[in-house]
Scaffold this motif. Structure first.
Motif, PDB file in Angstrom:
ATOM      1  N   ASP A  86       0.838  -1.204   0.000  1.00  0.00           N
ATOM      2  CA  ASP A  86       0.000   0.000   0.000  1.00  0.00           C
ATOM      3  C   ASP A  86       0.869   1.248   0.000  1.00  0.00           C
ATOM      4  O   ASP A  86       0.565   2.228  -0.697  1.00  0.00           O
ATOM      5  N   SER A  87       1.960   1.233   0.766  1.00  0.00           N
ATOM      6  CA  SER A  87       2.871   2.382   0.806  1.00  0.00           C
ATOM      7  C   SER A  87       3.495   2.614  -0.559  1.00  0.00           C
ATOM      8  O   SER A  87       3.592   3.745  -1.029  1.00  0.00           O
ATOM      9  N   ILE A  88       3.929   1.534  -1.182  1.00  0.00           N
ATOM     10  CA  ILE A  88       4.551   1.657  -2.500  1.00  0.00           C
ATOM     11  C   ILE A  88       3.551   2.196  -3.515  1.00  0.00           C
ATOM     12  O   ILE A  88       3.875   3.074  -4.310  1.00  0.00           O
ATOM     13  N   GLN A  89       2.323   1.707  -3.443  1.00  0.00           N
ATOM     14  CA  GLN A  89       1.302   2.183  -4.373  1.00  0.00           C
ATOM     15  C   GLN A  89       0.983   3.650  -4.122  1.00  0.00           C
ATOM     16  O   GLN A  89       0.823   4.431  -5.066  1.00  0.00           O
ATOM     17  N   SER A  90       0.905   4.038  -2.852  1.00  0.00           N
ATOM     18  CA  SER A  90       0.591   5.447  -2.574  1.00  0.00           C
ATOM     19  C   SER A  90       1.746   6.344  -3.001  1.00  0.00           C
ATOM     20  O   SER A  90       1.533   7.442  -3.504  1.00  0.00           O
ATOM     21  N   VAL A  91       2.995   5.880  -2.807  1.00  0.00           N
ATOM     22  CA  VAL A  91       4.151   6.665  -3.233  1.00  0.00           C
ATOM     23  C   VAL A  91       4.172   6.794  -4.748  1.00  0.00           C
ATOM     24  O   VAL A  91       4.419   7.869  -5.289  1.00  0.00           O
ATOM     25  N   SER A  92       3.895   5.684  -5.436  1.00  0.00           N
ATOM     26  CA  SER A  92       3.919   5.751  -6.898  1.00  0.00           C
ATOM     27  C   SER A  92       2.783   6.610  -7.424  1.00  0.00           C
ATOM     28  O   SER A  92       2.951   7.341  -8.388  1.00  0.00           O
ATOM     29  N   SER A  93       1.622   6.565  -6.772  1.00  0.00           N
ATOM     30  CA  SER A  93       0.523   7.416  -7.229  1.00  0.00           C
ATOM     31  C   SER A  93       0.821   8.888  -6.930  1.00  0.00           C
ATOM     32  O   SER A  93       0.492   9.772  -7.715  1.00  0.00           O
ATOM     33  N   LYS A  94       1.513   9.174  -5.800  1.00  0.00           N
ATOM     34  CA  LYS A  94       1.921  10.545  -5.506  1.00  0.00           C
ATOM     35  C   LYS A  94       2.941  11.017  -6.535  1.00  0.00           C
ATOM     36  O   LYS A  94       2.896  12.149  -6.998  1.00  0.00           O
ATOM     37  N   SER A  95       3.866  10.136  -6.887  1.00  0.00           N
ATOM     38  CA  SER A  95       4.889  10.492  -7.867  1.00  0.00           C
ATOM     39  C   SER A  95       4.246  10.785  -9.214  1.00  0.00           C
ATOM     40  O   SER A  95       4.644  11.730  -9.904  1.00  0.00           O
ATOM     41  N   GLU A  96       3.275   9.974  -9.585  1.00  0.00           N
ATOM     42  CA  GLU A  96       2.585  10.210 -10.860  1.00  0.00           C
ATOM     43  C   GLU A  96       1.859  11.547 -10.839  1.00  0.00           C
ATOM     44  O   GLU A  96       1.903  12.304 -11.816  1.00  0.00           O
ATOM     45  N   SER A  97       1.200  11.827  -9.715  1.00  0.00           N
ATOM     46  CA  SER A  97       0.480  13.109  -9.656  1.00  0.00           C
ATOM     47  C   SER A  97       1.460  14.277  -9.644  1.00  0.00           C
ATOM     48  O   SER A  97       1.198  15.319 -10.237  1.00  0.00           O
ATOM     49  N   VAL A 121      10.106  18.572  -5.262  1.00  0.00           N
ATOM     50  CA  VAL A 121       9.138  18.662  -4.181  1.00  0.00           C
ATOM     51  C   VAL A 121       9.724  17.913  -3.003  1.00  0.00           C
ATOM     52  O   VAL A 121      10.177  16.777  -3.160  1.00  0.00           O
ATOM     53  N   PRO A 122       9.776  18.553  -1.847  1.00  0.00           N
ATOM     54  CA  PRO A 122      10.349  17.848  -0.690  1.00  0.00           C
ATOM     55  C   PRO A 122       9.559  16.586  -0.397  1.00  0.00           C
ATOM     56  O   PRO A 122       8.341  16.564  -0.494  1.00  0.00           O
ATOM     57  N   LYS A 123      10.298  15.560  -0.052  1.00  0.00           N
ATOM     58  CA  LYS A 123       9.656  14.270   0.218  1.00  0.00           C
ATOM     59  C   LYS A 123       9.390  14.142   1.700  1.00  0.00           C
ATOM     60  O   LYS A 123      10.153  14.619   2.526  1.00  0.00           O
ATOM     61  N   SER A 124       8.307  13.445   1.994  1.00  0.00           N
ATOM     62  CA  SER A 124       7.976  13.222   3.404  1.00  0.00           C
ATOM     63  C   SER A 124       8.870  12.127   3.964  1.00  0.00           C
ATOM     64  O   SER A 124       9.548  11.417   3.231  1.00  0.00           O
ATOM     65  N   ASP A 125       8.853  11.989   5.274  1.00  0.00           N
ATOM     66  CA  ASP A 125       9.677  10.960   5.918  1.00  0.00           C
ATOM     67  C   ASP A 125       9.302   9.560   5.446  1.00  0.00           C
ATOM     68  O   ASP A 125      10.155   8.713   5.229  1.00  0.00           O
ATOM     69  N   SER A 126       8.005   9.306   5.283  1.00  0.00           N
ATOM     70  CA  SER A 126       7.592   7.965   4.868  1.00  0.00           C
ATOM     71  C   SER A 126       8.063   7.656   3.446  1.00  0.00           C
ATOM     72  O   SER A 126       8.418   6.525   3.135  1.00  0.00           O
ATOM     73  N   GLU A 127       8.094   8.693   2.565  1.00  0.00           N
ATOM     74  CA  GLU A 127       8.590   8.459   1.216  1.00  0.00           C
ATOM     75  C   GLU A 127      10.074   8.152   1.225  1.00  0.00           C
ATOM     76  O   GLU A 127      10.564   7.300   0.488  1.00  0.00           O
ATOM     77  N   ASN A 128      10.826   8.854   2.077  1.00  0.00           N
ATOM     78  CA  ASN A 128      12.262   8.583   2.191  1.00  0.00           C
ATOM     79  C   ASN A 128      12.502   7.173   2.696  1.00  0.00           C
ATOM     80  O   ASN A 128      13.392   6.478   2.232  1.00  0.00           O
ATOM     81  N   LYS A 129      11.713   6.772   3.644  1.00  0.00           N
ATOM     82  CA  LYS A 129      11.862   5.401   4.180  1.00  0.00           C
ATOM     83  C   LYS A 129      11.564   4.377   3.092  1.00  0.00           C
ATOM     84  O   LYS A 129      12.225   3.358   2.981  1.00  0.00           O
ATOM     85  N   ASP A 130      10.512   4.641   2.285  1.00  0.00           N
ATOM     86  CA  ASP A 130      10.150   3.705   1.222  1.00  0.00           C
ATOM     87  C   ASP A 130      11.261   3.595   0.199  1.00  0.00           C
ATOM     88  O   ASP A 130      11.503   2.548  -0.368  1.00  0.00           O
ATOM     89  N   GLU A 131      11.947   4.724  -0.102  1.00  0.00           N
ATOM     90  CA  GLU A 131      13.032   4.661  -1.067  1.00  0.00           C
ATOM     91  C   GLU A 131      14.211   3.867  -0.528  1.00  0.00           C
ATOM     92  O   GLU A 131      14.921   3.199  -1.270  1.00  0.00           O
ATOM     93  N   ASN A 132      14.435   3.964   0.768  1.00  0.00           N
ATOM     94  CA  ASN A 132      15.552   3.251   1.379  1.00  0.00           C
ATOM     95  C   ASN A 132      15.254   1.774   1.588  1.00  0.00           C
ATOM     96  O   ASN A 132      16.138   1.006   1.909  1.00  0.00           O
ATOM     97  N   PHE A 133      14.043   1.371   1.426  1.00  0.00           N
ATOM     98  CA  PHE A 133      13.657  -0.034   1.612  1.00  0.00           C
ATOM     99  C   PHE A 133      14.119  -0.861   0.425  1.00  0.00           C
ATOM    100  O   PHE A 133      13.941  -0.481  -0.718  1.00  0.00           O
TER     101      PHE A 133
END
Length: 142
Positions: A86-97, A121-133
């Protein structure tokens, strides 16, 4: 009248009967001792069976606990997996938007088409965590 031969025959039959009675008495005492030994062995086997039954019951209870623990762990892993997806999908949908917004900004300023600046656009903490995963990261489940 009784003859000597008849008395001797009677004596032989009485002696044979006494021997038979003695041998049957010995056989009875032998069978009694065998019966006692078998009863003792039967009691030991019954006790052993009771102990083994208790061990099997305890083993089964342990197996049930292990199975429950494994099922709970699998459910937790499913939950974690679903949250990650769900996090990955929300991040990818945010990136698309965000990409769509960037495209809209660039297309609204046609004079800047020659020199396109990337809008960050500054990334939120959760997005940074998702990228580091990475897929090699492991989750501790206990």
């Amino acid at each position: 009248m009784i003859t000597l031969d008849q008395v001797l025959l009677l004596q032989k039959k009485v002696e044979a009967a006494v021997e038979k009675i003695i041998s049957l008495g010995n056989e009875v005492s032998q069978l009694k001792s065998e019966n006692d030994a078998l009863r003792s062995e039967c009691a030991e086997l019954t006790n052993a069976l009771s102990e083994k039954t208790k061990l099997v019951s305890a083993y089964q209870a342990q197996q049930d606990k292990i199975e429950d623990t494994i099922l709970k762990a699998l459910n937790r892993l499913d939950t974690v997996e679903n949250n990650v997806l769900d996090s990955i999908q929300s991040v990818s949908s945010k990136s698309e938007s965000e990409n769509n917004i960037e495209e809209d900004v660039v297309s609204e300023n046609p004079e800047n088409n020659d020199v396109q600046e990337e809008i960050s656009v500054p990334k939120s903490d959760s997005e940074n965590k998702d990228e580091n995963f990475s897929s090699s990261d492991q989750f501790e489940i206990f």
